[in-house]
Write an enzyme that holds these catalytic residues in place. Structure first.
Site, PDB file in Angstrom:
ATOM      1  N   HIS A  32      91.536  56.209  45.474  1.00 22.70           N
ATOM      2  CA  HIS A  32      92.038  56.067  44.538  1.00 22.70           C
ATOM      3  C   HIS A  32      92.816  57.315  43.857  1.00 22.70           C
ATOM      4  O   HIS A  32      92.777  58.267  43.717  1.00 22.70           O
ATOM      5  CB  HIS A  32      90.704  55.579  43.276  1.00 22.70           C
ATOM      6  CG  HIS A  32      91.706  55.721  41.738  1.00 22.70           C
ATOM      7  ND1 HIS A  32      91.433  54.163  41.190  1.00 22.70           N
ATOM      8  CD2 HIS A  32      91.678  56.389  40.920  1.00 22.70           C
ATOM      9  CE1 HIS A  32      91.742  54.155  40.096  1.00 22.70           C
ATOM     10  NE2 HIS A  32      92.358  56.024  39.365  1.00 22.70           N
ATOM     11  N   HIS A  65      96.798  54.064  40.872  1.00 27.52           N
ATOM     12  CA  HIS A  65      96.454  53.677  39.566  1.00 27.52           C
ATOM     13  C   HIS A  65      97.939  54.400  38.714  1.00 27.52           C
ATOM     14  O   HIS A  65      97.989  55.356  39.182  1.00 27.52           O
ATOM     15  CB  HIS A  65      95.300  54.563  39.038  1.00 27.52           C
ATOM     16  CG  HIS A  65      94.944  55.000  37.530  1.00 27.52           C
ATOM     17  ND1 HIS A  65      94.267  54.902  36.980  1.00 27.52           N
ATOM     18  CD2 HIS A  65      96.046  53.861  36.611  1.00 27.52           C
ATOM     19  CE1 HIS A  65      94.661  54.594  35.976  1.00 27.52           C
ATOM     20  NE2 HIS A  65      95.316  53.808  35.934  1.00 27.52           N
TER      21      HIS A  65
HETATM   22  C1  DX5 Z   1      92.439  59.671  34.801  1.00 22.92           C
HETATM   23  C2  DX5 Z   1      92.522  59.099  35.741  1.00 22.92           C
HETATM   24  C3  DX5 Z   1      91.119  58.984  36.524  1.00 22.92           C
HETATM   25  C4  DX5 Z   1      90.136  60.499  36.860  1.00 22.92           C
HETATM   26  C5  DX5 Z   1      88.862  59.853  37.436  1.00 22.92           C
HETATM   27  O1  DX5 Z   1      93.498  59.585  33.750  1.00 22.92           O
HETATM   28  O2  DX5 Z   1      92.732  57.545  36.457  1.00 22.92           O
HETATM   29  O3  DX5 Z   1      91.297  58.376  37.980  1.00 22.92           O
HETATM   30  O4  DX5 Z   1      90.864  61.115  37.892  1.00 22.92           O
HETATM   31  O5  DX5 Z   1      88.212  61.648  37.036  1.00 22.92           O
HETATM   32  P1  DX5 Z   1      86.812  61.546  36.590  1.00 22.92           P
HETATM   33  O6  DX5 Z   1      85.883  60.725  37.370  1.00 22.92           O
HETATM   34  O7  DX5 Z   1      86.846  62.935  36.553  1.00 22.92           O
HETATM   35  O8  DX5 Z   1      86.640  61.408  35.087  1.00 22.92           O
HETATM   36 ZN    ZN Z   2      92.515  56.513  37.661  1.00 18.46          ZN
END
Ligand code: DX5
Ligand code: ZN
Length: 215
Positions: A32, A65
């Site tokens: 991701h 993303h």
């Molecule tokens: C937040 C990102 C996420 C983030 C998730 O804006 O889209 O993908 O990296 O990180 P964790 O799992 O640490 O909440």
């Molecule tokens: Zn994300």
């Protein structure tokens, strides 16, 4: 079985190559990759160049993303960099349908992400066009935040919307996923768990991925 998508945002970027190689060998399913522009979200991360480097380390699905405004300007660059999935934000796209068509015409899977305040019902008329919904379970912009509990009800409603229409759209949960809440998130109807801090800040990421995979 859940799809596990570690978020590279939590990686030590001085050792990006070894983190990628570790994830490639692990039971993680997707990479991701969080792209931020400092406009749509109050943070800046990385762009197509880094995605291209990461792409060289793995054959696994690169799930990009985009937390950026005007994603149409960059869709082609991310395709060239090797993105498999390209997810844009509902809130950033005035012509969302057009954005989705562009992504599909570039031969990538198309995803739509929604912020915590956006109701899943807003996706009603686009669901048939997309491959993935990324439900933000934190406000986008940073890793390591706390899961917003109201997301569980949104997962259930979205699951129902998808099943009623007999679609194969995947539900991805992004933000604050932990070993403690993963089971509840999956039983609400999620298909994909994004996990940044939970995986990459753990003592043994390979083992943590296996725990998440086993739910
Ligand atoms: C937040 C990102 C996420 C983030 C998730 O804006 O889209 O993908 O990296 O990180 P964790 O799992 O640490 O909440
Ligand atoms: Zn994300």
């Amino acid at each position: 079985m859940a799809i596990i998508a570690p978020s590279l945002l939590s990686a030590d970027f001085l050792h990006l190559k070894s983190v990628c190689e570790m994830l490639d060998k692990s039971n993680a399913d997707w990479f991701h990759l969080d792209v931020m522009d400092g406009r749509f979200v109050p943070n800046i991360s990385f762009g197509p160049m880094i995605v291209e480097f990461i792409r060289t380390t793995t054959q696994k699905c690169c799930d990009v993303h985009l937390m950026i405004e005007e994603p149409e300007k960059f869709a082609e660059a991310f395709k060239k960099a090797g993105a498999d999935n390209l997810t844009v934000h509902y809130e950033a796209c005035i012509h969302l349908h057009r954005n989705i068509q562009q992504i599909k015409s570039l031969d990538m899977k198309a995803g739509v992400a929604i912020n915590p305040h956006t109701p899943v019902e807003a996706l009603k008329d686009i669901l048939t066009e997309i491959d993935l919904v990324c439900l933000m379970s934190v406000n986008p912009g940073f890793g390591g935040q706390k899961f917003i509990p109201g997301t569980l009800e949104k997962i259930k409603s979205l699951r129902q919307m998808i099943d009623e229409r007999q679609l194969k759209v995947l539900i991805e949960i992004d933000g604050g996923v932990t070993i403690e809440n993963a089971a509840e998130i999956l039983s609400a109807g999620a298909d994909v768990l994004v996990a940044g801090n939970t995986v990459l800040k753990s003592d043994n990421p390979i083992h943590t991925i296996d725990i998440l995979k086993a739910f």
